[in-house]
Design a protein around this motif. Structure first.
Motif, PDB file in Angstrom:
ATOM      1  N   THR A  99       0.815  -1.222   0.000  1.00 56.25           N
ATOM      2  CA  THR A  99       0.000   0.000   0.000  1.00 56.25           C
ATOM      3  C   THR A  99       0.849   1.273   0.000  1.00 56.25           C
ATOM      4  N   TRP A 100       2.169   1.151   0.033  1.00 56.05           N
ATOM      5  CA  TRP A 100       3.035   2.333   0.112  1.00 56.05           C
ATOM      6  C   TRP A 100       2.784   3.315  -1.025  1.00 56.05           C
ATOM      7  N   TRP A 101       2.447   2.801  -2.212  1.00 58.33           N
ATOM      8  CA  TRP A 101       2.303   3.677  -3.373  1.00 58.33           C
ATOM      9  C   TRP A 101       1.124   4.646  -3.252  1.00 58.33           C
ATOM     10  N   LEU A 102       0.207   4.370  -2.311  1.00 59.48           N
ATOM     11  CA  LEU A 102      -0.937   5.264  -2.130  1.00 59.48           C
ATOM     12  C   LEU A 102      -0.541   6.618  -1.554  1.00 59.48           C
ATOM     13  N   THR A 103       0.706   6.751  -1.086  1.00 58.66           N
ATOM     14  CA  THR A 103       1.152   8.071  -0.652  1.00 58.66           C
ATOM     15  C   THR A 103       1.215   9.052  -1.823  1.00 58.66           C
ATOM     16  N   ALA A 104       1.081   8.534  -3.045  1.00 57.69           N
ATOM     17  CA  ALA A 104       0.974   9.442  -4.198  1.00 57.69           C
ATOM     18  C   ALA A 104      -0.263  10.333  -4.076  1.00 57.69           C
ATOM     19  N   ALA A 105      -1.315   9.828  -3.417  1.00 58.12           N
ATOM     20  CA  ALA A 105      -2.554  10.599  -3.299  1.00 58.12           C
ATOM     21  C   ALA A 105      -2.385  11.850  -2.442  1.00 58.12           C
ATOM     22  N   PRO A 106      -1.908  11.744  -1.197  1.00 60.47           N
ATOM     23  CA  PRO A 106      -1.746  12.974  -0.413  1.00 60.47           C
ATOM     24  C   PRO A 106      -0.713  13.932  -0.981  1.00 60.47           C
ATOM     25  N   ILE A 107       0.398  13.409  -1.487  1.00 64.07           N
ATOM     26  CA  ILE A 107       1.427  14.298  -2.040  1.00 64.07           C
ATOM     27  C   ILE A 107       0.895  14.992  -3.288  1.00 64.07           C
ATOM     28  N   GLY A 108       0.275  14.226  -4.169  1.00 64.84           N
ATOM     29  CA  GLY A 108      -0.266  14.812  -5.396  1.00 64.84           C
ATOM     30  C   GLY A 108      -1.425  15.761  -5.136  1.00 64.84           C
ATOM     31  N   ALA A 109      -2.317  15.385  -4.225  1.00 64.23           N
ATOM     32  CA  ALA A 109      -3.482  16.228  -3.925  1.00 64.23           C
ATOM     33  C   ALA A 109      -3.067  17.562  -3.334  1.00 64.23           C
ATOM     34  N   GLY A 110      -1.938  17.568  -2.616  1.00 67.07           N
ATOM     35  CA  GLY A 110      -1.470  18.821  -2.052  1.00 67.07           C
ATOM     36  C   GLY A 110      -0.715  19.674  -3.049  1.00 67.07           C
ATOM     37  N   VAL A 111       0.157  19.062  -3.830  1.00 69.03           N
ATOM     38  CA  VAL A 111       1.080  19.809  -4.683  1.00 69.03           C
ATOM     39  C   VAL A 111       0.471  20.221  -6.016  1.00 69.03           C
ATOM     40  N   VAL A 112      -0.199  19.300  -6.699  1.00 72.46           N
ATOM     41  CA  VAL A 112      -0.653  19.564  -8.070  1.00 72.46           C
ATOM     42  C   VAL A 112      -1.580  20.781  -8.172  1.00 72.46           C
ATOM     43  N   PRO A 113      -2.636  20.911  -7.339  1.00 67.49           N
ATOM     44  CA  PRO A 113      -3.506  22.084  -7.475  1.00 67.49           C
ATOM     45  C   PRO A 113      -2.785  23.402  -7.223  1.00 67.49           C
ATOM     46  N   VAL A 114      -1.871  23.423  -6.264  1.00 66.08           N
ATOM     47  CA  VAL A 114      -1.154  24.665  -5.959  1.00 66.08           C
ATOM     48  C   VAL A 114      -0.240  25.051  -7.115  1.00 66.08           C
ATOM     49  N   VAL A 115       0.514  24.086  -7.647  1.00 69.73           N
ATOM     50  CA  VAL A 115       1.398  24.378  -8.783  1.00 69.73           C
ATOM     51  C   VAL A 115       0.567  24.803  -9.990  1.00 69.73           C
ATOM     52  N   ALA A 116      -0.566  24.127 -10.233  1.00 73.83           N
ATOM     53  CA  ALA A 116      -1.436  24.506 -11.353  1.00 73.83           C
ATOM     54  C   ALA A 116      -1.947  25.934 -11.191  1.00 73.83           C
ATOM     55  N   ALA A 117      -2.342  26.298  -9.987  1.00 74.33           N
ATOM     56  CA  ALA A 117      -2.835  27.657  -9.736  1.00 74.33           C
ATOM     57  C   ALA A 117      -1.733  28.692  -9.981  1.00 74.33           C
ATOM     58  N   LEU A 118      -0.516  28.364  -9.577  1.00 74.49           N
ATOM     59  CA  LEU A 118       0.595  29.290  -9.778  1.00 74.49           C
ATOM     60  C   LEU A 118       0.891  29.484 -11.262  1.00 74.49           C
ATOM     61  N   LEU A 119       0.799  28.400 -12.023  1.00 78.73           N
ATOM     62  CA  LEU A 119       1.045  28.498 -13.460  1.00 78.73           C
ATOM     63  C   LEU A 119      -0.078  29.248 -14.168  1.00 78.73           C
ATOM     64  N   LEU A 120      -1.330  28.951 -13.810  1.00 73.62           N
ATOM     65  CA  LEU A 120      -2.480  29.580 -14.474  1.00 73.62           C
ATOM     66  C   LEU A 120      -2.573  31.073 -14.190  1.00 73.62           C
ATOM     67  N   THR A 121      -2.172  31.469 -12.992  1.00 73.16           N
ATOM     68  CA  THR A 121      -2.207  32.892 -12.642  1.00 73.16           C
ATOM     69  C   THR A 121      -0.979  33.641 -13.135  1.00 73.16           C
ATOM     70  N   GLY A 122       0.023  32.908 -13.619  1.00 68.91           N
ATOM     71  CA  GLY A 122       1.233  33.544 -14.103  1.00 68.91           C
ATOM     72  C   GLY A 122       2.208  33.950 -13.025  1.00 68.91           C
ATOM     73  N   LEU A 123       1.914  33.607 -11.763  1.00 71.05           N
ATOM     74  CA  LEU A 123       2.836  33.953 -10.683  1.00 71.05           C
ATOM     75  C   LEU A 123       4.151  33.196 -10.801  1.00 71.05           C
ATOM     76  N   VAL A 124       4.083  31.987 -11.341  1.00 71.88           N
ATOM     77  CA  VAL A 124       5.293  31.207 -11.622  1.00 71.88           C
ATOM     78  C   VAL A 124       5.257  30.837 -13.100  1.00 71.88           C
ATOM     79  N   PRO A 125       6.261  31.231 -13.873  1.00 69.72           N
ATOM     80  CA  PRO A 125       6.266  30.908 -15.307  1.00 69.72           C
ATOM     81  C   PRO A 125       6.612  29.442 -15.546  1.00 69.72           C
ATOM     82  N   LEU A 126       6.246  28.959 -16.721  1.00 67.98           N
ATOM     83  CA  LEU A 126       6.558  27.579 -17.085  1.00 67.98           C
ATOM     84  C   LEU A 126       8.009  27.505 -17.543  1.00 67.98           C
ATOM     85  N   LYS A 127       8.877  27.807 -16.618  1.00 70.55           N
ATOM     86  CA  LYS A 127      10.314  27.769 -16.875  1.00 70.55           C
ATOM     87  C   LYS A 127      10.984  27.035 -15.730  1.00 70.55           C
TER      88      LYS A 127
END
Length: 266
Positions: A99-127
């Protein structure tokens, strides 16, 4: 500003010797005072291996970072490797079963939306020069709280198994019974990040702040970037802990019992 950075930590043989001494001190203290959870864990060796791995990995990153910064596919691959290593590390710290691989859920659920928001708002460029350090900080924060929440929650469920059984006997659903035991302990995983945010500037000057100053930014700009990092980390870590607790409560992420021969644990 290059001169300022070099004067902070010059890269020379003296630095190498000091790093080796500090690593041996850490391992020696762990050995002398038996800083380990059980007799099977060899903490001094883990400390030495962690230090050597850190040196090797940072050297490797130094070699490939320019390539990843200037190539979009390489950048995405680099970020996926960071995520995969975080999942593997967190999972194996929490449980030894499948079941160790299920830690992808909490890490991904926390990181992906925040990074997506930063990219969509232009606060962090895709560089890569901006995305790699920001995403690395967020993944590292999610990794830390996932491990702490998972271990603390499972420890509590193991030690207070009788209370879980008693609650179920009184009519509580399995999820609710486990949730009431695991959630308070797992929530303590948020304390390090919370304390860091509350004491920033008074106890420590975190890396983002110092790095911005060394790069030539004004103190105001450096403070704004550091505040953004800390607040983003709190959001990422809160989501990661919440998802970890839910996985524990639903018995998706668990440790095998002594008699478990590889069943699903359900």
């Amino acid at each position: 500003m290059t001169t300022s950075a070099a004067s902070l930590v010059p890269v020379n043989p003296t630095l190498g010797v000091l790093l080796a001494v500090l690593l041996l001190v850490a391992a020696g203290v762990a050995a002398r005072f038996r800083l380990r959870p059980d007799s099977r864990t060899h903490r001094p060796r883990e400390i030495v291996v962690a230090g050597v791995r850190a040196a090797a990995q940072l050297a490797l990153v130094s070699l490939v970072i320019n390539w990843a910064v200037n190539n979009l596919l390489a950048l995405l691959g680099f970020l996926l490797v960071m995520f995969a290593v975080a999942v593997r590390t967190a999972g194996r710290r929490i449980t030894e079963n499948h079941t160790w691989w299920l830690t992808a859920a909490p890490i991904g659920a926390g990181v992906v939306p925040v990074v997506a928001a930063l990219l969509l708002t232009g606060l962090v460029p895709l560089k890569g020069i901006a995305l790699i350090p920001v995403t690395g900080i967020l993944i590292g924060g999610a990794l830390t709280v996932t491990v702490l929440a998972g271990r603390r929650g499972l420890d509590e469920l193991s030690q207070r198994h009788g209370e879980v059984e008693a609650a179920m006997a009184l009519g509580f659903p399995d999820r609710e019974a486990r949730l009431e035991i695991a959630r308070p302990a797992a929530s303590d995983a948020l304390l390090p990040g919370l304390d860091q945010t509350r004491t920033v500037g008074l106890v420590t000057l975190p890396g983002a702040f110092v790095g911005m100053l060394l790069a030539g930014a004004s103190p105001l700009m450096a403070g704004a970037v550091q505040l953004f990092v800390l607040v983003a980390l709190m959001a990422v870590q809160s989501v990661a802990v919440a998802v970890t607790v839910e996985l524990l409560a639903r018995h998706r992420l668990y440790r095998p019992s002594p008699g478990d021969r590889g069943g699903d644990g359900g």
